[in-house]
Write a protein that holds these residues in place. Structure first.
Motif, short mmCIF file in Angstrom:
data_model
loop_
_atom_site.label_atom_id
_atom_site.label_comp_id
_atom_site.label_asym_id
_atom_site.label_seq_id
_atom_site.Cartn_x
_atom_site.Cartn_y
_atom_site.Cartn_z
N GLY A 117 6.23 16.52 -7.85
CA GLY A 117 5.42 17.21 -8.74
C GLY A 117 4.43 17.66 -7.74
N ASP A 118 3.99 17.30 -6.76
CA ASP A 118 3.28 17.79 -5.66
C ASP A 118 3.94 18.68 -4.75
OD1 ASP A 118 0.08 16.95 -5.40
OD2 ASP A 118 1.29 15.23 -6.22
N LEU A 119 5.16 18.10 -4.61
CA LEU A 119 5.93 18.98 -3.64
C LEU A 119 6.08 20.43 -4.25
CD1 LEU A 119 7.74 19.11 -1.19
CD2 LEU A 119 9.63 18.17 -2.46
N ALA A 120 6.54 20.49 -5.44
CA ALA A 120 6.78 21.93 -6.10
C ALA A 120 5.75 22.87 -6.19
CB ALA A 120 7.25 21.60 -7.73
N ALA A 121 4.38 22.19 -6.45
CA ALA A 121 3.12 22.91 -6.27
C ALA A 121 2.92 23.30 -5.05
CB ALA A 121 1.93 22.09 -6.78
N LEU B 246 4.12 -4.78 1.78
CA LEU B 246 5.22 -3.42 1.82
C LEU B 246 4.55 -2.15 2.24
CD1 LEU B 246 7.88 -2.60 0.56
CD2 LEU B 246 6.60 -1.42 -1.16
N THR B 247 4.83 -1.50 3.36
CA THR B 247 4.42 -0.45 3.75
C THR B 247 5.06 0.89 3.52
OG1 THR B 247 3.59 -1.51 6.05
CG2 THR B 247 3.61 0.77 6.00
N SER B 248 4.51 1.85 2.50
CA SER B 248 4.90 3.02 1.83
C SER B 248 4.13 3.97 1.87
CB SER B 248 5.55 2.44 0.62
OG SER B 248 4.31 2.05 -0.35
N VAL B 249 4.66 4.98 1.78
CA VAL B 249 3.96 6.50 2.17
C VAL B 249 4.74 7.21 1.02
CG1 VAL B 249 3.49 6.18 4.51
CG2 VAL B 249 5.46 7.52 3.79
N LEU B 250 3.78 8.29 0.49
CA LEU B 250 4.48 9.58 -0.22
C LEU B 250 4.69 10.73 0.61
CD1 LEU B 250 2.04 9.53 -3.43
CD2 LEU B 250 4.56 10.30 -3.34
N VAL B 251 5.93 11.33 0.59
CA VAL B 251 6.04 12.62 1.13
C VAL B 251 6.16 13.56 -0.01
CG1 VAL B 251 7.82 14.07 2.38
CG2 VAL B 251 7.25 11.71 3.16
N GLU B 252 4.98 14.54 -0.03
CA GLU B 252 5.11 15.46 -0.85
C GLU B 252 4.40 16.88 -0.82
OE1 GLU B 252 2.29 13.62 -3.64
OE2 GLU B 252 1.06 12.66 -1.98
N LYS C 186 14.55 24.27 -4.24
CA LYS C 186 14.04 23.77 -2.99
C LYS C 186 13.39 22.22 -3.10
CE LYS C 186 12.35 28.35 -1.33
NZ LYS C 186 11.09 29.10 -1.05
N VAL C 187 12.83 22.11 -4.16
CA VAL C 187 12.74 20.48 -4.66
C VAL C 187 14.14 19.72 -4.53
CG1 VAL C 187 11.89 18.94 -6.34
CG2 VAL C 187 10.66 21.02 -5.69
N ASP C 188 14.98 20.40 -5.13
CA ASP C 188 16.19 19.56 -5.39
C ASP C 188 16.62 19.17 -3.80
OD1 ASP C 188 18.14 18.43 -7.19
OD2 ASP C 188 19.75 19.65 -5.92
N ALA C 189 16.70 20.44 -2.91
CA ALA C 189 17.19 20.15 -1.49
C ALA C 189 16.45 19.24 -0.70
CB ALA C 189 17.25 21.57 -0.80
N ALA C 190 14.99 19.19 -1.10
CA ALA C 190 14.36 18.27 -0.28
C ALA C 190 14.37 16.50 -0.67
CB ALA C 190 12.76 18.26 -0.56
N ILE D 17 0.83 -1.06 -0.02
CA ILE D 17 0.03 -0.15 0.08
C ILE D 17 1.07 1.22 0.01
CG2 ILE D 17 -1.73 1.27 1.40
CD1 ILE D 17 -3.07 -1.07 0.12
N LEU D 18 0.49 2.03 -0.65
CA LEU D 18 1.32 3.36 -0.82
C LEU D 18 -0.05 4.80 -0.46
CD1 LEU D 18 3.74 5.44 -1.65
CD2 LEU D 18 2.65 5.27 -4.01
N VAL D 19 0.44 5.27 0.61
CA VAL D 19 -0.64 6.31 1.04
C VAL D 19 0.00 7.62 0.74
CG1 VAL D 19 -1.63 7.25 3.23
CG2 VAL D 19 -1.33 4.92 2.91
N PRO D 20 -0.62 8.70 0.20
CA PRO D 20 -0.39 9.93 -0.34
C PRO D 20 -0.58 11.02 0.76
CG PRO D 20 -2.56 9.66 -0.94
CD PRO D 20 -1.99 8.50 -0.45
N GLN D 21 0.40 12.19 0.76
CA GLN D 21 0.23 13.32 1.74
C GLN D 21 0.61 12.93 2.93
OE1 GLN D 21 -0.42 16.33 0.27
NE2 GLN D 21 -0.92 16.00 -1.82
N VAL D 22 1.46 11.96 3.16
CA VAL D 22 1.75 11.97 4.73
C VAL D 22 2.58 12.90 5.25
CG1 VAL D 22 2.89 10.37 6.20
CG2 VAL D 22 1.44 9.48 4.56
N GLU D 23 2.53 13.50 6.36
CA GLU D 23 3.02 14.66 6.98
C GLU D 23 3.75 14.30 8.39
OE1 GLU D 23 1.58 18.47 4.60
OE2 GLU D 23 0.18 17.73 6.38
#
Length: 275
Positions: free
Chosen positions: A194-198, A163-169, A209-213, A109-115
């Motif tokens: 993409g979402d990180l840039a937005a 598999l436990t996975s998350v999206l950081v964006e 900033k995206v590159d640094a992230a 599973i991949l969960v988006p927008q995890v903070e």
């Protein structure tokens, strides 16, 4: 008549594919360099094309597009028939969508927008059976061969192989990356550039900033022993991100198909007009 206790040839074939998929999480944990294909369309055929193309795994993208749980079942069946492990990007954190995807037999599973770390803990618990999690039991589901596999052994096997996975964006997710990766049981973090840039906001400093992230997440993955993944669209991207410490790259199927078809049409029209 076939004995109920003796596996048939077809059953042995299915078990071999199951064994191949059961190694998927371990390959991620071992840091194998893997390629995954994102599919946002409800199409088992596209999933099969991805598998036969040689991708190491496929991602059913249920966050964007019209994919339903019913589609997840059919697309998972297609992937497994072609020998490819399956991850589902769920629309958002939802214990119900996670549970039903796992019951369909997906491998991760991949969960988006995890903070925050607390979100990862809830995700992990929703994905795992007791005593480590709260996933509900349904041995009659596809994931367990419709009761072919039951009991504590089946539960333990599922817990070990999913598999436990998350999206950081988001900027907040990047800021909290060490706390997120410190959660026990998290296997992989995918950076959504993409979402990180937005979310950062487009401007003259966005790319930097995206590159640094991207660098920050890769370094955190090394410190915590968590596999890092990132999206890319070319072989050059794959090589570039691998040099920066990323072990997994995912790419969207539809942009590649569109570019291939566009190039074919343009070249063909040019050749036809020249004749």
């Amino acid at each position: 008549m076939v004995s109920c206790g003796k596996p048939t040839k077809r059953m042995r074939h299915d078990m071999n594919h199951q064994d191949e998929r059961s190694r998927f999480r371990q390959r991620v944990l071992d840091g194998d360099k893997l390629l995954g294909a994102f599919c946002p369309a409800p199409s088992p055929e596209l999933i099969e094309v991805a598998a036969y193309s040689g991708f190491d795994f496929v991602v059913i993208d249920a966050e964007h597009g019209p994919i339903t749980i019913s589609d997840v079942v059919h697309m998972t069946r297609a992937a497994h028939s072609a020998g490819a492990p399956v991850i589902v990007r769920v629309p958002e954190y939802s214990g119900e969508f996670i549970m039903r995807s796992l019951d369909a037999g997906v491998d991760g599973i991949l969960v988006p927008q995890v903070e925050e770390a607390a979100e990862v803990q809830r995700i992990f618990q929703a994905m795992h059976y007791p005593p480590v999690g709260v996933r509900g039991l349904a041995f009659y589901a596809r994931a367990h061969g419709f009761t072919r596999r039951t009991g504590p052994e089946a539960m333990n096997s599922a817990n070990q192989h999913v598999l436990t996975s998350v999206l950081v964006e988001t900027p907040k997710g990047v800021e909290n990356i060490d706390e997120i990766m410190a959660v026990q049981g998290l296997d992989m973090v995918l950076v959504g550039t993409g979402d990180l840039a937005a979310n950062i906001g487009y401007g003259p400093e966005t790319a930097a900033k995206v590159d640094a992230a991207v660098t920050r997440v890769a370094e955190a993955g090394k410190r915590h022993g968590v596999t890092t993944a990132i999206a890319g669209q070319s072989a050059d991207d794959a090589a570039k991100f691998a040099r920066r410490g990323y072990k997994v790259m995912v790419t969207g199927m539809l942009p590649h198909l569109l570019r291939f078809c566009t190039d074919f049409v343009n070249a063909s029209r040019k050749g036809m007009e020249a004749d």
